[in-house]
Design an enzyme around this catalytic site. Structure first.
Site, PDB file in Angstrom:
ATOM      1  CG  HIS A 168      -2.146  -1.343   1.206  1.00  0.00           C
ATOM      2  ND1 HIS A 168      -3.006  -1.344   1.491  1.00  0.00           N
ATOM      3  CD2 HIS A 168      -1.289  -2.685   2.574  1.00  0.00           C
ATOM      4  CE1 HIS A 168      -3.057  -2.796   1.447  1.00  0.00           C
ATOM      5  NE2 HIS A 168      -2.299  -3.657   1.730  1.00  0.00           N
ATOM      6  CB  SER A 289      13.134  23.302 -14.139  1.00  0.00           C
ATOM      7  OG  SER A 289      12.402  24.466 -14.147  1.00  0.00           O
ATOM      8  CE  LYS A 295      10.762  19.688  -9.794  1.00  0.00           C
ATOM      9  NZ  LYS A 295      10.168  19.881 -10.603  1.00  0.00           N
ATOM     10  CG  ASN A 297      12.712  17.744 -13.449  1.00  0.00           C
ATOM     11  OD1 ASN A 297      12.378  17.623 -12.308  1.00  0.00           O
ATOM     12  ND2 ASN A 297      12.303  18.809 -14.896  1.00  0.00           N
ATOM     13  CD  GLU A 302       8.650  12.757 -15.073  1.00  0.00           C
ATOM     14  OE1 GLU A 302       7.898  13.882 -14.369  1.00  0.00           O
ATOM     15  OE2 GLU A 302       9.710  13.272 -15.213  1.00  0.00           O
ATOM     16  CD  GLN A 334      -2.075  -0.650 -47.117  1.00  0.00           C
ATOM     17  OE1 GLN A 334      -1.644  -1.407 -48.249  1.00  0.00           O
ATOM     18  NE2 GLN A 334      -2.204   0.162 -47.717  1.00  0.00           N
ATOM     19  CE  LYS A 337       2.273  -4.003 -44.469  1.00  0.00           C
ATOM     20  NZ  LYS A 337       0.760  -4.543 -44.134  1.00  0.00           N
TER      21      LYS A 337
END
Ligand code: ARG
Length: 474
Positions: A168, A289, A295, A297, A302, A334, A337
């Site tokens: 959890h 950022s 930042k 990231n 992601e 067709q 693809k």
């Protein structure tokens, strides 16, 4: 894309089927029904299939050896033209098959027109995609193997590194980081097994089924299958030209790979956050950022998480494409693809990124340990300790619950409470409780069985994993 011609061999009506038609195909319809924009991707497989077909036709006496040699040489040169960017793909020639065949006739004259004896584009395209998917499965398996080995090498360094395990997303029990990584390994191992299994059904040859019913020429399909490395020729011509199960199966396997990579991504995204700080992803896999200077990231995880949706979408497209089709070939096919190629490209790109990134992950061992200590992760161990001293599990659960409440009140882990404080909940608790139950090391080491998190078990699991990989890819 160009529509210019190399000395066209077509009549003024409609390409390869001009005979029956009294007016040219509408130019929008020609563009709308064409697939060369995307099926040129498997030109190599198309040429390999044609060379094998011509070789077989010569063997059974439908072509002369001279004709066979001219065709093979012409096709080999066309392959060179394509690879050197000198080939002009024509939308009016609809697809990769007719582009290459028309060019062959340009180059070698009337013999080029004999190549299509005893086959149809229906069995040709079904064969080409199978060859293509087979190659892609092999390349995907290589990448999976690289990632699996990367995981094993990282796990090997962290068989005793302790982190909280979660249920959890709440701290549950301590586990080792190596054990967590080996869970990733198991997911990806099954993915390899699935691809290897899928490959068996991919590797059957439709060629010779012709348009739908087979052909009147004395073809030797077993020979062609051998030349192309197929395990066997398909059993039923109607099925063979229309079956796309193999592509769906591949896409399903690709979806599961992406689902696994997405789960791993989610964990990495959490773990790299300031709230967890469990893991550092090297800067080369991250971006910053444009406005917030602090930042960093986790772009790769992601994006992989995001791209998972496309591969699921591709799977649904293929399933839906097939559900209403009567036997045998329909032009609908067709449309197989683009979703298939999208799934292939996405899973390969994602695996490539992960295979580089995962072995470079740097776990923050101090933070992991601290987090394990903060979540009362050894509470179950204390209950087990009491059970071993004769208390029924439900009663032990109750006693430990009270001890945890005291810990919450004092801001301390169970291992940081005094012995006397613990003893107020049960006089069966003695000084050995710290070594036997409450420390993180005691907790993980006690789970010492096949599949458990004890460092010795993780070490053994890694050894077995190396052997299992060797067997799997043998
Ligand atoms: N471009 C077609 C495809 O991808 C090749 C087969 C066309 N056959 C036909 N009878 N129109 O499926």
């Amino acid at each position: 894309m160009t529509t210019s011609s190399h000395s066209s061999t077509q009549n003024q009506t409609s390409g390869m089927w001009g005979g029956r038609f009294t007016e040219a195909t509408d130019s929008f319809v020609a563009e709308f029904t064409a697939s060369v924009q995307f099926d040129q991707r498997f030109y190599r497989q198309d040429i390999a299939g044609s060379i094998a077909h011509a070789t077989m036709l010569a063997k059974v006496g439908v072509l002369t050896e001279q004709e066979r040699d001219d065709i093979i040489q012409g096709l080999t040169e066309i392959q060179k033209e394509i690879e050197e960017g000198r080939f002009e793909w024509r939308v009016d020639l609809e697809d990769v098959h007719m582009n290459i065949e028309a060019r062959l006739t340009d180059r070698i004259g009337i013999t080029g027109k004999k190549l299509h004896t005893g086959r149809s584009r229906n069995d040709q395209v079904a064969t080409d995609i199978r060859l293509y998917v087979r190659d892609e499965i092999d390349a995907t398996l290589q990448l999976l193997s690289k990632l699996q080995k990367g995981i094993l090498s990282l796990a090997d360094q962290h068989t005793a590194t302790i982190m909280p395990g979660f249920t959890h997303l709440q701290t549950a029990q301590p586990v080792t980081f190596g054990h967590h990584l080996m869970a990733w390994f198991e997911m990806l191992f099954r993915d390899s097994e699935r691809l290897i299994d899928c490959r068996k059904r991919v590797n059957r040859m439709p060629l010779g089924s012709a348009a739908l019913a087979g052909t009147t020429y004395p073809i030797d399909r077993t020979y062609t299958a051998q030349l192309l490395g197929f395990d066997t020729a398909s059993e039923n011509s109607l099925d063979a030209v229309s079956d796309r199960d193999f592509a769906i199966e591949f896409n399903a396997a690709a979806s599961l790979i992406m689902m696994h990579l997405s789960r791993m991504s989610e964990e990495l995204i959490l773990w790299t956050s300031a709230q967890f700080k469990f893991v550092n992803i090297p800067d080369r896999f991250c971006t910053g950022s444009s406005i917030m200077p602090q930042k960093k990231n986790p772009d790769v995880p992601e994006l992989v998480r995001g791209k998972t949706g496309r591969v699921y979408g591709d799977l649904i497209s293929l399933l839906t494409l097939m559900k209403g089709q009567p036997l045998a070939y329909n032009k609908d096919n067709q449309e197989d693809k683009e979703p298939l190629f999208d799934a292939i490209d996405t899973v390969r790109g994602s695996l490539m990124a992960f295979a580089d990134m995962v072995p470079a992950l740097v776990p923050n061992q101090a933070e992991m340990r601290e987090a394990a200590l903060r979540g009362f992760s050894t509470a179950t161990d204390l209950a087990d300790y009491l059970v071993k001293k004769g208390i029924a599990f439900r009663d032990a659960h109750e006693i430990v619950g009270k001890a945890v409440a005291l810990g919450v009140q004092e801001g301390k882990d169970l291992s940081e409470l005094k012995l006397e404080q613990l003893q107020q909940f049960s006089d069966l608790i003695s000084a050995d409780v710290f070594d036997k139950a409450l420390t993180l090391e005691a907790s993980v080491s006690a789970r010492n069985h096949l599949g458990g998190t004890a460092p010795a078990q993780v070490q053994a699991a890694i050894q077995r994993a190396h052997q299992r990989l060797e067997q799997l890819y043998a």
